[in-house]
Design an enzyme around this catalytic site. Sequence first.
Site, PDB file in Angstrom:
ATOM      1  N   ASP A   1     110.941 -16.388   1.277  1.00 23.85           N
ATOM      2  CA  ASP A   1     109.668 -15.920   0.749  1.00 23.85           C
ATOM      3  C   ASP A   1     109.372 -16.632  -0.569  1.00 23.85           C
ATOM      4  OD1 ASP A   1     107.335 -14.460   0.743  1.00 23.85           O
ATOM      5  OD2 ASP A   1     108.218 -12.731  -0.274  1.00 23.85           O
TER       6      ASP A   1
ATOM      7  N   TYR B   1     106.548 -17.592  -3.816  1.00 21.57           N
ATOM      8  CA  TYR B   1     105.914 -16.794  -4.876  1.00 21.57           C
ATOM      9  C   TYR B   1     104.802 -17.674  -5.413  1.00 21.57           C
ATOM     10  CZ  TYR B   1     106.226 -13.605  -8.989  1.00 21.57           C
ATOM     11  OH  TYR B   1     106.005 -12.665  -9.975  1.00 21.57           O
TER      12      TYR B   1
ATOM     13  N   HIS C   1      98.897 -13.884  -8.713  1.00 23.98           N
ATOM     14  CA  HIS C   1      99.892 -12.829  -8.473  1.00 23.98           C
ATOM     15  C   HIS C   1     101.038 -12.930  -9.474  1.00 23.98           C
ATOM     16  CE1 HIS C   1     102.633 -10.079  -6.497  1.00 23.98           C
ATOM     17  NE2 HIS C   1     103.540 -11.041  -6.400  1.00 23.98           N
TER      18      HIS C   1
ATOM     19  N   ARG D   1     106.467  -8.267 -18.292  1.00 26.14           N
ATOM     20  CA  ARG D   1     106.970  -8.968 -19.477  1.00 26.14           C
ATOM     21  C   ARG D   1     105.941  -9.101 -20.593  1.00 26.14           C
ATOM     22  NH1 ARG D   1     109.074 -11.846 -15.286  1.00 26.14           N
ATOM     23  NH2 ARG D   1     107.223 -13.141 -15.252  1.00 26.14           N
TER      24      ARG D   1
ATOM     25  N   GLU E   1     102.678  -6.360   0.659  1.00 25.93           N
ATOM     26  CA  GLU E   1     102.327  -7.647   0.069  1.00 25.93           C
ATOM     27  C   GLU E   1     101.545  -8.454   1.089  1.00 25.93           C
ATOM     28  OE1 GLU E   1     105.868  -9.528  -1.545  1.00 25.93           O
ATOM     29  OE2 GLU E   1     105.589  -8.493  -3.466  1.00 25.93           O
TER      30      GLU E   1
ATOM     31  N   GLU F   1     100.472 -11.542   2.700  1.00 20.82           N
ATOM     32  CA  GLU F   1     101.007 -12.898   2.752  1.00 20.82           C
ATOM     33  C   GLU F   1     100.668 -13.543   4.098  1.00 20.82           C
ATOM     34  OE1 GLU F   1     105.066 -13.446   1.552  1.00 20.82           O
ATOM     35  OE2 GLU F   1     105.036 -11.761   0.136  1.00 20.82           O
TER      36      GLU F   1
ATOM     37  N   ASP G   1     104.931  -8.327   3.541  1.00 20.50           N
ATOM     38  CA  ASP G   1     106.280  -8.306   2.983  1.00 20.50           C
ATOM     39  C   ASP G   1     106.456  -7.017   2.178  1.00 20.50           C
ATOM     40  OD1 ASP G   1     108.801  -9.334   2.280  1.00 20.50           O
ATOM     41  OD2 ASP G   1     108.014 -10.116   0.405  1.00 20.50           O
TER      42      ASP G   1
ATOM     43  N   ARG H   1     108.920  -1.168  -5.111  1.00 19.66           N
ATOM     44  CA  ARG H   1     108.834  -1.690  -6.493  1.00 19.66           C
ATOM     45  C   ARG H   1     109.870  -1.074  -7.429  1.00 19.66           C
ATOM     46  NH1 ARG H   1     106.259  -6.215  -5.383  1.00 19.66           N
ATOM     47  NH2 ARG H   1     104.256  -5.867  -4.378  1.00 19.66           N
TER      48      ARG H   1
ATOM     49  N   GLN I   1     113.284  -2.534  -6.612  1.00 23.62           N
ATOM     50  CA  GLN I   1     113.260  -3.944  -7.017  1.00 23.62           C
ATOM     51  C   GLN I   1     113.412  -4.097  -8.536  1.00 23.62           C
ATOM     52  OE1 GLN I   1     109.632  -5.863  -5.804  1.00 23.62           O
ATOM     53  NE2 GLN I   1     110.228  -7.883  -6.565  1.00 23.62           N
TER      54      GLN I   1
ATOM     55  N   TYR J   1     116.745  -6.364  -9.728  1.00 20.30           N
ATOM     56  CA  TYR J   1     116.458  -7.798  -9.580  1.00 20.30           C
ATOM     57  C   TYR J   1     117.090  -8.722 -10.627  1.00 20.30           C
ATOM     58  CZ  TYR J   1     112.769  -8.629 -13.132  1.00 20.30           C
ATOM     59  OH  TYR J   1     112.080  -8.822 -14.289  1.00 20.30           O
TER      60      TYR J   1
ATOM     61  N   LYS K   1     113.414  -5.370  -0.942  1.00 20.05           N
ATOM     62  CA  LYS K   1     112.647  -6.258  -0.070  1.00 20.05           C
ATOM     63  C   LYS K   1     113.150  -6.300   1.366  1.00 20.05           C
ATOM     64  CE  LYS K   1     109.822  -8.405  -2.902  1.00 20.05           C
ATOM     65  NZ  LYS K   1     108.379  -8.386  -2.661  1.00 20.05           N
TER      66      LYS K   1
ATOM     67  N   THR L   1     109.934  -6.600   6.965  1.00 22.85           N
ATOM     68  CA  THR L   1     108.838  -7.555   6.788  1.00 22.85           C
ATOM     69  C   THR L   1     108.114  -7.610   8.129  1.00 22.85           C
ATOM     70  OG1 THR L   1     110.195  -8.873   5.280  1.00 22.85           O
ATOM     71  CG2 THR L   1     108.242  -9.948   6.201  1.00 22.85           C
TER      72      THR L   1
ATOM     73  N   THR M   1     102.849 -13.132  -2.140  1.00 29.09           N
ATOM     74  CA  THR M   1     101.614 -12.356  -2.234  1.00 29.09           C
ATOM     75  C   THR M   1     100.441 -13.240  -2.637  1.00 29.09           C
ATOM     76  OG1 THR M   1     102.973 -10.524  -2.959  1.00 29.09           O
ATOM     77  CG2 THR M   1     100.604 -10.304  -3.283  1.00 29.09           C
TER      78      THR M   1
ATOM     79  N   GLU N   1      99.218  -4.490  -8.051  1.00 23.56           N
ATOM     80  CA  GLU N   1      98.144  -5.129  -8.813  1.00 23.56           C
ATOM     81  C   GLU N   1      96.818  -4.374  -8.679  1.00 23.56           C
ATOM     82  OE1 GLU N   1      99.619  -8.666  -6.561  1.00 23.56           O
ATOM     83  OE2 GLU N   1      98.500  -9.716  -8.132  1.00 23.56           O
TER      84      GLU N   1
HETATM   85 MN    MN Z   1     106.798 -11.343  -0.920  1.00 23.57          MN
END
Ligand code: MN
Length: 418
Positions: A128, A130, A135, A144, A201, A203, A235, A239, A242, A246, A255, A259, A352, A366
């Site tokens: 997968d 990114y 996104h 962050r 997600e 995708e 996907d 959250r 994750q 992560y 994750k 899927t 995404t 989002e």
């Molecule tokens: Mn994904």
Amino acid sequence: MKSFIEVKNDSDFPLQNLPYGIFAKDENEIPHAGTAIGDYIFDLTAAEKKGLINSEDTAGKKVFTNGTLNEFMSCSKEVHREFRKIITSLLDENNPKLRDNKELRSECLIKMENVKMQMPVQIGDYTDFYSSKQHATNVGIMFRGKENALMPNWLHIPVAYHGRASSVVISGTDIVRPKGQTKAEDAEMPSFGPSRLLDFELETGFFIGKGNKLGDPISIENASDHIFGMVLVNDWSARDIQKWEYVPLGPFLGKNFATSISPWIVTMEALEPFRIRGEKQEPEPLPYLKSSGNNSFNIKLDVYIKPKDSDKEELISESNFKNLYWDIYQQLAHHTVNGCNMKTGDLLASGTISGPDKYSYGSLLELTWRGSEPIKLSSGDELKFLRDGDELIIKGYCQGDCYRIGFGEVRGKILPAK
Ligand code: MN
């Protein structure tokens, strides 16, 4: 170009599309390969039995017999183009061969509503990416802060992680809410239980046709020879799981529980008329990633939710494949540049796909800005993350003049945690 089979203007499957899939009438039948045309499936396994097509002649081996598309996908682009020509001709309104033969028609043309679509490919590996800048920026801001939204590597490499192929499921498969470890911001210790921030997600993904040998990278110039076709991908993401797990090695249990993919693989040949220029890349990528020409596609992507206790599908996002920063050729060249080998049937997903504005974001994270701006549903309910009983649907298509090249849909309903 028209088929003798009636195809409505807003059908996903005109003669110009001819996506490949695997289907079965019931559990007892060995799955067949087919291509979609209007509301029908042209049964390629039956057509081969009846002598309408001969894959040993065209591909040098039988490719439609074992219940997956892998054998067919492993063939060269020339073979794929030849099959497309043969099938197009058989379904053409001016060709009497199938059109005027009632017995052949009843053997080889099956109403879509009478079958169940199956997993079309035996997937070896799933990666997968990114690759949507919007996104990555949105998520970066949330986790962050604005100053460090995009990581320093993001504009230089198509960032990705290795996913889990065993839990890739076909559209229509229910999704059981995952359990796991999470840690609330203000809590001292982590706790265990059902995910409370379950998300989708938006995708797409592409399947590898012909693979490459270990140690032999696929160059960006040759990348298109190895890409068979595309599907819609959801996907699913937990959250809260994750977020806690992560660091430092990336996504894992948040994750790999599921899927979902759409059942019809739309070939790159069918998408060809919808090529467009991708996003401008600044700074210029390193030479091995340098892509030129119209390397993106204009594919409209819509997300619907069918809320629990409701029969109505409500549109919650409208995005487009063209919102990707890194294109599929760059993704494949990057994935193999170290000598990593791809195998027929490997799935590489886009990440995404979020567009520039709030109504084109590709996840609830989002769309609701981490739950702080809930979506108002028509029932008056507020949606932050997915609830038990909610069903999520992604649809996609390219709009041509009086026809569309559609992907069908990928849907999945959330079941309570076990
Ligand atoms: Mn994904």
